[in-house]
Each structure stands twice: as C-alpha cells, then as structure tokens.
Write a protein that holds these residues in place. Structure first.
Motif, short mmCIF file in Angstrom:
data_model
loop_
_atom_site.label_atom_id
_atom_site.label_comp_id
_atom_site.label_asym_id
_atom_site.label_seq_id
_atom_site.Cartn_x
_atom_site.Cartn_y
_atom_site.Cartn_z
N MET A 1 0.82 -0.99 -0.01
CA MET A 1 -0.26 0.06 -0.17
C MET A 1 1.15 1.24 -0.13
O MET A 1 2.19 1.46 1.17
N ASP A 2 0.65 2.10 -0.99
CA ASP A 2 0.85 3.48 -0.97
C ASP A 2 1.06 4.04 0.26
O ASP A 2 -0.19 4.27 0.76
N THR A 3 2.08 5.26 1.00
CA THR A 3 1.88 5.27 2.12
C THR A 3 1.49 6.79 2.24
O THR A 3 0.57 6.79 2.96
N SER A 4 1.34 7.09 0.71
CA SER A 4 0.09 8.49 0.87
C SER A 4 -0.74 7.88 0.77
O SER A 4 -2.23 9.05 1.26
N VAL A 5 -1.39 7.09 0.92
CA VAL A 5 -2.59 6.90 0.55
C VAL A 5 -3.25 6.44 2.55
O VAL A 5 -4.20 5.60 2.61
N PRO A 8 -6.20 8.57 4.82
CA PRO A 8 -7.66 8.50 4.81
C PRO A 8 -7.85 6.66 5.25
O PRO A 8 -8.83 6.28 5.41
N PHE A 9 -7.09 5.93 4.43
CA PHE A 9 -7.38 4.51 5.17
C PHE A 9 -7.50 4.00 6.68
O PHE A 9 -8.54 3.73 7.11
N VAL A 10 -6.62 4.51 7.39
CA VAL A 10 -6.31 4.41 8.99
C VAL A 10 -7.68 5.47 9.11
O VAL A 10 -8.74 4.74 10.24
N ASP A 11 -8.47 6.28 8.67
CA ASP A 11 -9.71 7.13 8.92
C ASP A 11 -10.77 5.92 8.69
O ASP A 11 -12.12 5.55 9.76
N THR A 12 -10.80 5.13 7.44
CA THR A 12 -11.97 4.38 7.39
C THR A 12 -11.74 3.22 8.03
O THR A 12 -13.13 2.69 8.86
N ILE A 13 -10.60 2.61 8.84
CA ILE A 13 -10.80 1.34 9.94
C ILE A 13 -11.19 1.77 10.55
O ILE A 13 -11.57 1.07 11.68
N LEU A 139 -2.81 -2.91 12.20
CA LEU A 139 -1.69 -2.88 11.49
C LEU A 139 -0.65 -3.75 10.69
O LEU A 139 0.12 -3.56 10.50
N ARG A 140 -1.74 -4.10 9.90
CA ARG A 140 -1.95 -5.57 8.65
C ARG A 140 -1.63 -4.19 8.22
O ARG A 140 -0.59 -4.10 7.11
N ALA A 141 -2.29 -3.31 7.58
CA ALA A 141 -1.67 -2.25 6.70
C ALA A 141 -0.97 -1.38 7.10
O ALA A 141 -0.11 -0.89 6.01
N ILE A 142 0.10 -0.66 8.17
CA ILE A 142 0.67 -0.43 8.65
C ILE A 142 1.92 -1.15 7.78
O ILE A 142 2.65 -0.48 6.85
N LEU A 143 1.99 -2.05 8.28
CA LEU A 143 3.65 -3.39 7.85
C LEU A 143 3.49 -3.50 6.55
O LEU A 143 4.73 -3.67 5.29
N CYS A 278 -4.95 5.71 16.29
CA CYS A 278 -4.86 6.50 14.42
C CYS A 278 -4.16 7.80 14.78
O CYS A 278 -3.14 7.80 13.66
N ASN A 279 -4.07 8.58 15.79
CA ASN A 279 -3.17 9.69 16.37
C ASN A 279 -1.49 10.00 16.10
O ASN A 279 -0.73 9.93 15.46
N ALA A 280 -0.99 8.21 16.84
CA ALA A 280 0.12 8.28 16.70
C ALA A 280 1.16 7.31 14.73
O ALA A 280 1.72 7.89 14.59
#
Length: 289
Positions: A1-5, A8-13, A139-143, A278-280
């Motif tokens: 996943m591109d870090t630029s997106v 918003p993905f965090v917000d969706t989760i 965590l899956r999205a982050i890594l 999410c903030n972190a």
C-alpha cells in the motif's frame, strides 16, 4: 500500500470500529430501547382512543348520534393524538421516567434480568472483537505500507521469538516477496485477545507516543480484556485467577454483571484508545514518510 493513502485508510478503519461500537451499544441497551418504543406506542394508542371517544362525544353534543367515526373525525383524532405524542417526545425526562418504571417492573419477572445480563456480557465480547479487529486491520495496513517498520518491532525480544514460528508456506504463497504483504504475514493470526498483547506491539512501533502508551496501559482497558476472556472461557463465571489479576468486587463462582453505564464506559475506553492509536500512526507517517 502506498503510504500516501494510508492516512485516509486509517480513518476508514476507525470509522468501521466506530460503527461496530455503536452497534454493540445498541445491542446492550435493547431492553431499554424496546421499553421506550413500547411506552411511546402505548401512549399514542391510548391518546388516540381517547380522542376518538371525544370526537364521538363532540358529535353527540351537536345532535349527531354516531357509533363510528367518519373519515373527517378519524383524521382529526389522529392529528390531535400525533401532536400530543410529538409534544411528549420532546419532554425526554418524562418518557425516560415512564420507561424506567416499566423496565423495573419487567425486570422483576422470572428470567428477564438473566437475559439482560447475558445480552450485556455478549455485547462486551463483541466490543472487544471490534477492538481486536480494528488493531489487526490497522497493523496489517501499516506493515504492508511500511515493511521497514519491522526493524522497530524486532527490538522486542518476545516478538522476535514469535516471529520465528511463522509458516514458511505463507511466505512462499506470496512468491517470497514481502514488500507489500508483511503485515498480512505477521498479523493475520497473531493473538490480540488482551490489552498487554496489543500494548507490546505499539510500544516499540511508536516509542515517542506518550499519550498512546498511557491509553494502552489504562486499568479499564486491561480489565475489559480480562472480562472478555472470562466470558468467552467460563461464560462469565468468576474464578480465583480473575480475582487475582483484577480489582473486580466479587467472589469466586459469581457471574459477571455490568450496568449499561459501565458498558458505555467500556465503549468510550475503546474509542478513545483507538483514537490515540490512529493519531500515533498519522504523526509517525508524517515525520517518517
């Protein structure tokens, strides 16, 4: 996943978690909601019946003896009853008092309180499941987006031990390319069933996020995880181990009971902790894109 997106993905989760928490809260308060709906419907029906009688009495006073309402009389009775019901609905305290009185009366019936307690306990299980799923998906999205963050995680000795147990077949299925699926490999089945297991992951990931550390180490979140596990494994029957590791005011053999207000506090704890997570994540990705 591109870090630029990722932001918003965090917000969706988080939005998904928020909706799930609201659903859990609705489930836990269903007894009150049903009584409130019944009280509103009961008031409207009794008011409508009274207005129908008044319409017949009014017609009789005007020299018109009728045994049934015509369309005009029915419409007028319906209008007045609807207005009175709407007016009472604005007086929240009045409806709440009537609803609580009815609910207390119902709770005296055999078995009803037990069913309400069961509903609350299962709502707690669903609440923790929503929290666990939120963390796993995040965590899956982050890594997946930042596999280099693995370097932070491997500083934890327990994590290094657990990572060795990953099945090589799972890596082979992805062609031995972990550039965008490392999160899936590590966290798809990792145990996140208690607050400590979640805290152990975020602490090395975001060592400077003090507010997150504070949220993850809260007694209420820790207690919620223990309560969830007790409900799942013993049906909520308190054992000596639970009393040893929590401040629960009860005895061995008791079945856990929580008021709706306590469950609401659990919901607030989950949401506030998740906000800090999410903030972190967002702050870290801003500083280290």
């Amino acid at each position: 996943m591109d870090t630029s997106v990722l932001a918003p993905f965090v917000d969706t989760i988080y939005s998904t978690l928020y909706e799930n928490v609201l659903s859990c809260l609705s489930m836990a308060t269903i007894a009150f909601d049903l009584c409130l709906e019944f009280e509103q419907e009961s008031f409207f029906r009794s008011t409508l019946a009274a207005e129908r009688i008044r319409q017949l009495a009014k017609a009789a006073g005007e020299g018109q003896i009728k045994f049934e309402l015509d369309d005009e009389m029915h419409s007028e009775a319906l209008r007045i009853a609807s207005e009175k019901a709407a007016s009472l609905a604005k007086e929240a305290d009045t409806y709440i008092e009537r609803t609580v009185s009815r609910l207390l009366a119902v709770l005296d019936r055999d078995g009803f309180q037990t069913r309400v307690d069961n509903l609350t306990r299962q709502s707690i299980v669903l609440l923790w499941t929503a929290f666990e799923t939120f963390n796993r998906d995040l965590l899956r999205a982050i890594l997946n987006a930042r596999p280099d963050l693995y370097r932070r995680l491997e500083k934890d000795q327990d994590f290094r031990k657990e990572i060795r147990s990953i099945d090589i077949e799972r890596i082979a299925e992805r062609g031995f390319d972990l550039s965008n699926c490392l999160g899936d490999i590590i966290f798809s089945s990792r145990d996140l069933s208690n607050a400590k297991s979640i805290e152990r992951i975020y602490l090395p990931l975001y060592p400077e996020a003090k507010m997150l550390h504070c949220a993850l180490s809260s007694k209420r979140l820790y207690f919620l995880g223990k309560v969830r596990n007790l409900i799942v494994h013993t049906g909520g029957v308190v054992d000596s181990e639970f009393l040893k590791v929590t401040d629960y005011n009860g005895s061995t053999g008791d079945r856990l009971k929580f008021h709706t207000v306590e469950f609401q506090e659990f919901c607030e704890e989950v949401l506030s902790t998740s906000e800090q997570v999410c903030n972190a994540v967002k702050v870290d990705f801003t500083r280290h894109p």
